[in-house]
Write an enzyme that holds these catalytic residues in place. Structure first.
Site, short mmCIF file in Angstrom:
data_model
loop_
_atom_site.label_atom_id
_atom_site.label_comp_id
_atom_site.label_asym_id
_atom_site.label_seq_id
_atom_site.Cartn_x
_atom_site.Cartn_y
_atom_site.Cartn_z
N LEU A 670 33.94 31.84 44.73
CA LEU A 670 32.69 31.18 44.36
C LEU A 670 32.87 29.68 44.46
CD1 LEU A 670 29.82 31.91 43.17
CD2 LEU A 670 30.79 31.29 40.96
N ARG A 730 29.12 35.87 41.42
CA ARG A 730 30.54 36.16 41.64
C ARG A 730 30.80 37.66 41.69
NH1 ARG A 730 35.29 33.43 40.21
NH2 ARG A 730 34.12 31.83 39.06
N ASP A 746 38.65 31.23 41.96
CA ASP A 746 37.88 29.99 42.01
C ASP A 746 38.30 29.16 43.21
OD1 ASP A 746 36.48 30.62 39.76
OD2 ASP A 746 37.75 29.48 38.39
N ASP A 747 37.41 28.26 43.62
CA ASP A 747 37.74 27.43 44.78
C ASP A 747 38.80 26.40 44.48
OD1 ASP A 747 36.28 25.82 43.14
OD2 ASP A 747 34.75 25.27 44.60
N ASP A 748 39.14 26.18 43.22
CA ASP A 748 40.21 25.23 42.90
C ASP A 748 41.44 25.93 42.33
OD1 ASP A 748 39.09 26.03 40.56
OD2 ASP A 748 38.83 24.04 39.69
N GLU A 834 30.60 34.28 32.45
CA GLU A 834 30.58 35.48 33.28
C GLU A 834 31.91 36.21 33.24
OE1 GLU A 834 32.77 32.77 35.90
OE2 GLU A 834 31.20 32.58 34.40
N ASP A 835 33.02 35.48 33.08
CA ASP A 835 34.33 36.12 32.99
C ASP A 835 34.48 36.88 31.68
OD1 ASP A 835 34.16 33.81 31.58
OD2 ASP A 835 36.04 32.94 32.29
N ARG A 878 31.00 29.35 24.83
CA ARG A 878 31.76 30.59 24.93
C ARG A 878 31.86 31.27 23.56
NH1 ARG A 878 34.03 30.65 30.03
NH2 ARG A 878 35.78 32.06 29.66
#
Length: 921
Positions: A670, A730, A746-748, A834-835, A878
């Site tokens: 994502l 995702r 993740d993209d990082d 979402e996780d 959260r």
């Protein structure tokens, strides 16, 4: 004396000898004058010269300068100087020529070096191609041997076969009361590959349609429009459905009129075979008007049956349709904990008629009843329960007379008291809810009993059914003993002892199972209709339709940029990860057990998570089931493809091993407008073994730059466009994901190849769980009496962040299509959590914690831009998410674990010729 001196002076300064004196005096004078002259010259002449020179050099006219610097041409006016200038110019020219030649040679050397590197790269590519071809040949040979050993052809999606327009004739049963599937159902209209097409009549086209309850009719029509099995082509239909109830009493048609209207249906075909008559109830006093109607070979689905009317394995007992046009509010449903509530059990009801009068009424329209009237235990039940209440051993509440007018009910049935909201408030305070079955044992099931069952399951009161002769809804496919207690009436004196002896763990398990059954099969009109269709489909052994996958709209992009090798990614020590490309992209088989599921795993699929989701019409095929994955490779009697001899050392590292012969995984990444970070992350995937594909979920409305060159990492990169910016994207089950294993990243994220490979190996042995790297846990805040999210280092964890985790694609379907919509809405509201939602879902279904691998606690790449998690409000949101999710599920599904997974030979001393399975620091 003066004369004498004068004389002496004339005579030279001495008497007769004056000449020497004069000479001496004159020499003195000359020396003094000379010294003075020299002094003047040495002092004043430099001063004058300096003054003169400075005055002359300050003149504006450069040509008047006498002592100033001169140009090269002026210097070269001298012949000798000119020769020197010519020599200098010649040498300078030669030096320039040599420098040009040197640069030209350097350029040629650089070009040759590039050619050398290109040749080396071509050689390496050729070696890789050769290695890939060898591996493909080897895998093909193993596949051939495997198929030969199994003697099983490779399955694929079968061709759809549809029935003929004209039905084949089959013998009639002696009586419609003896109808079963083998003699009253035409299987020729329902081939295994037909897809189970269902045709639904429009009730408004027939006179009885005006008598239907408007809410039930509207809810039924809305459900039919969205059902995947419903077809408008009646000629290919397997089953025909007609809604006949619930009817409104003032305009209810006569039984003979309704019978004529049913027999005049265009596809009734004289006896109504393959028809289903649905009579839904929204109230506890639903009429059993179908009892005196000849329905032929048609199946009946309703909430009230007499034993002479009910045909086991053919008719269907359905639940009441309480929430006709509204979704249940999960926030109003009480939590499942604490386990024990104020009252041990409760009951409210009033008996309208005695047993004998009801039997006389039954005999008036049913002549097949034989034998004497059964013993009436109601008086004994009342006496016993009042005694328990008076004993004060436990708080119980039993009322056998309604404070207000009781609801209408069938004879010998205990009528409901009060309004629905009042009954629910009492059940919220009750650990158990007593359901006393009608005294008429010929009444198999009644709408009143199913209404009590519905309300008890809704608020978490464990049903205690007094009367083993009763048949609960969907009893032929649901194991009710896992969610309710069914006790014979003669054991009423032992009920109190039995209820007190049940442990808290068993109570919580039964309450959780009851909540699951209510949400899945009772709560909405969609669930009720889908359950009815699924029962018929399961009985005739037709596989469920494939679940709807999310169509991936690809964003065009250019690729071809040679992916570099990150030294951090390539540094795996002495670990041999195996071939970079063991074979071309290989999709997980999707049709391996689609037929055997309906024959082998009926009860397991209907009664325990995650199997019950097979009931839904949008059910995935078996490979998407984590609980069924063990059937894919174990117990076959042969070593899976790629298994290393001895299971250790280099033989192990060079193969995937495990219990599933061949498998790959898909990376789902994502991203949101971080092109540089994304490109770096994609390049780090270059050369990753067993990678099938990379799906980049582009979560921004702004498309990527047109001149962006995407890296070539050896596998396809699919860039998917989303409809909106949502973290729920995702977990969408994209149709481009061809593997069961998904690596959500993740993209990082910054992970080494050896870490990813080890996580993949662990997931393949725990396919029903989340396997990942960063662990988190939840904690109870005593002062505020709420749940907290914690990311500190601890000795236990209950969540694994999906920013770097493996999970089964099956959970993507459940997250997107089955999980309550309220959870996804909150994820969109906060752009967070979402996780956590995925961890809640998996723990709720499996009752197992996630698995953490390696000692890594963070996985962010160094130097990457800060993400949303660095916002101050991130943790506060959260906290709110966890508490909201607990309300939706009714309890805290997360479970703690105190260990992480390392390889078998982790930090084990081995001989030099043996390599460790994996090596982590």
């Amino acid at each position: 004396e003066l004369m004498t001196g004068y004389t002496m002076l004339r005579n030279g300064g001495v008497g007769n000898g004056g000449q020497p004196w004069v000479l001496r005096w004159s020499s003195r004078i000359r020396l003094t004058w000379l010294s003075f002259t020299l002094f003047v010259i040495l002092v004043f002449f430099p001063l004058i010269a300096h003054y003169y020179l400075t005055t002359i050099d300050d003149a504006d006219d450069a040509g008047k300068r006498i002592f100033g610097p001169r140009t090269g041409n002026e210097l070269c006016e001298v012949k000798h100087v000119q020769d020197l200038c010519r020599i200098r110019e010649s040498v300078s020219e030669e030096l320039l020529q040599l420098e040009a030649k040197r640069q030209e040679l350097n350029s040629e050397i650089a070009k040759l070096n590039l050619k050398i590197e290109a040749c080396k790269k071509s050689i390496e590519n050729a070696k890789q191609d050769l290695l890939q071809l060898k591996n493909v040949i080897s895998q093909t040979e193993h596949s051939y041997k495997e198929l030969m050993a199994q003697n099983q052809p490779k399955l694929s999606l079968p061709i759809r076969l549809l029935p003929d327009k004209d039905d084949a004739t089959f013998p009639l049963p002696k009586s419609n009361r003896n109808c079963r599937l083998h003699n009253c159902f035409d299987y020729s209209r329902c081939p295994l590959t037909s897809g189970f097409p269902v045709y639904v009549y429009n009730s408004d086209d027939y006179p009885f349609g005006s008598s239907l309850d408007p809410l039930i009719k509207q809810a039924f029509e809305a459900t039919v429009r969205t059902n995947v099995y419903v077809t408008e082509n009646a000629n290919i239909a397997c089953v025909y459905i007609i809604l006949v109830g619930e009817m409104q009493e003032p305009v209810m048609p006569k039984p003979t009129e309704l019978e004529q209207q049913l027999h005049s249906l265009p596809y009734w075909r004289t006896d109504g075979h393959n028809h289903l008559i649905i009579n839904l109830s929204r109230k506890s006093e639903t009429q059993n008007f179908i009892y005196n109607i000849s329905t032929g070979r048609a199946m009946i689905a309703q909430s009230t049956f007499y034993d002479a009317q009910y045909r086991p394995g053919f008719d269907i007992m359905v639940s009441p349709l309480v929430h006709a046009m509204s979704e249940p509010n999960f926030l109003e449903i009480p939590p499942q904990v604490p386990v024990k509530r104020k009252y041990l059990f409760s009951f409210q009801g009033e008996k309208i008629e005695s047993l004998r009068s009801s039997l006389q009424e039954v005999r008036s329209f049913e002549e097949e009843i034989e034998g004497n009237a059964p013993a009436d235990y109601d008086d004994r039940i009342i006496t016993t329960l009042k005694a328990v209440q008076d004993s004060k051993l436990d708080f119980v509440l039993v009322e056998f007379t309604c404070k207000n007018q009781p609801k209408a009910s069938l004879p010998t049935e205990w009528a409901l008291c009060g309004e629905r909201d009042d009954r629910l408030e009492l059940l919220k305070l009750s650990t158990f809810a007593l359901i006393i079955t009608p005294g008429d044992t010929h009444l198999v099931i009644s709408a009143g009993c199913t209404m009590r069952l519905f309300e008890a399951l809704e608020v978490g009161a464990i049903p205690v059914v007094l009367g083993e002769q009763v048949q609960l809804p969907y009893n032929d496919v649901i194991r009710w003993n896992e969610a309710a207690l069914i006790i014979p009436k003669p054991r009423i004196t032992e009920v109190h002892f039995l209820l007190r002896s049940i442990s808290d763990n068993d109570l919580l398990a039964m309450r959780r199972q009851g909540r699951f059954l209510w949400e899945t099969y009772f709560s909405t009109s969609d669930n009720v209709f889908s359950t009815v269709l699924a029962i018929i489909r399961t009985r005739i052994q037709i596989p469920a339709a494939p679940i709807r996958e999310e169509p991936a709209v690809e964003i065009p992009h250019r690729s071809g940029k040679a992916a570099g090798t990150d030294p951090n990614m390539a540094d795996n020590g002495d670990l041999d990860l195996g071939p970079v490309e063991t074979e071309p992209p290989y999709a997980s088989p999707k049709y391996l057990r689609n037929f055997t599921l309906t024959a082998m795993d009926i009860y397991r699929n209907w009664n325990s998570a995650p199997g019950p989701f097979h009931l839904f019409p949008y059910t995935p095929f078996d490979p998407v089931l984590p609980s069924e994955a063990k059937f894919l490779g174990s117990g076959t009697g042969f070593r899976p493809i790629g298994g290393g001899a001895g299971g250790s050392g280099k033989e192990f590292q060079a193969a995937l091993g495990g219990n599933v012969p061949r498998e790959q995984f898909t990376v789902v990444m994502l991203t949101y407008e971080r092109e540089e970070v994304l490109m770096n992350s994609l390049e780090r995937l270059n050369g990753l073994p067993y990678l099938n594909k990379v799906v980049v979920v582009w979560n921004s409305p702004k498309l990527p730059s047109e001149d962006l060159l995407w890296p070539d990492i050896g596998v396809p990169i699919m860039v998917v466009r989303t409809e909106k910016n949502s973290l729920n994207n995702r977990f969408l089950p994209w149709d481009e994901i061809d593997t069961e294993a998904i690596l959500s990243i993740d993209d990082d994220a910054h992970l080494r190849h050896d870490e990813i490979m080890f996580g993949f190996r662990v997931w393949r042995e725990a396919r029903d769980r989340i396997v990942g790297f960063p662990g988190r846990y939840h904690a109870w805040d005593i002062p505020h009496q709420s749940w907290l999210y914690n990311s500190n280092y601890s000795c236990e964890l209950s969540m694994v962040l999906t920013g770097a985790a493996f999970f089964h694609k099956y959970y993507a379907y459940l997250y997107s299509y089955v999980m309550p919509q309220a959870i996804r809405d909150m994820v969109d509201e906060y752009i967070n959590c979402e996780d956590i939602a995925m961890n809640f879902l998996v723990s709720h279904l499996t009752r197992k914690p996630p698995i953490k691998v390696t000692s890594r606690w963070t996985f962010r790449c160094p130097g990457c831009p800060q993400a949303l998690s660095h916002d101050d409000s991130h943790f506060h949101e959260r906290h709110k998410c966890i508490n909201f999710f607990v309300k939706v599920y009714g309890y805290m599904p997360l479970l703690y674990t105190q260990f992480r997974v390392d390889s078998v030979l982790f930090k084990t001393r081995l001989p030099h010729d043996k390599t460790k399975c994996f090596k982590f620091i």
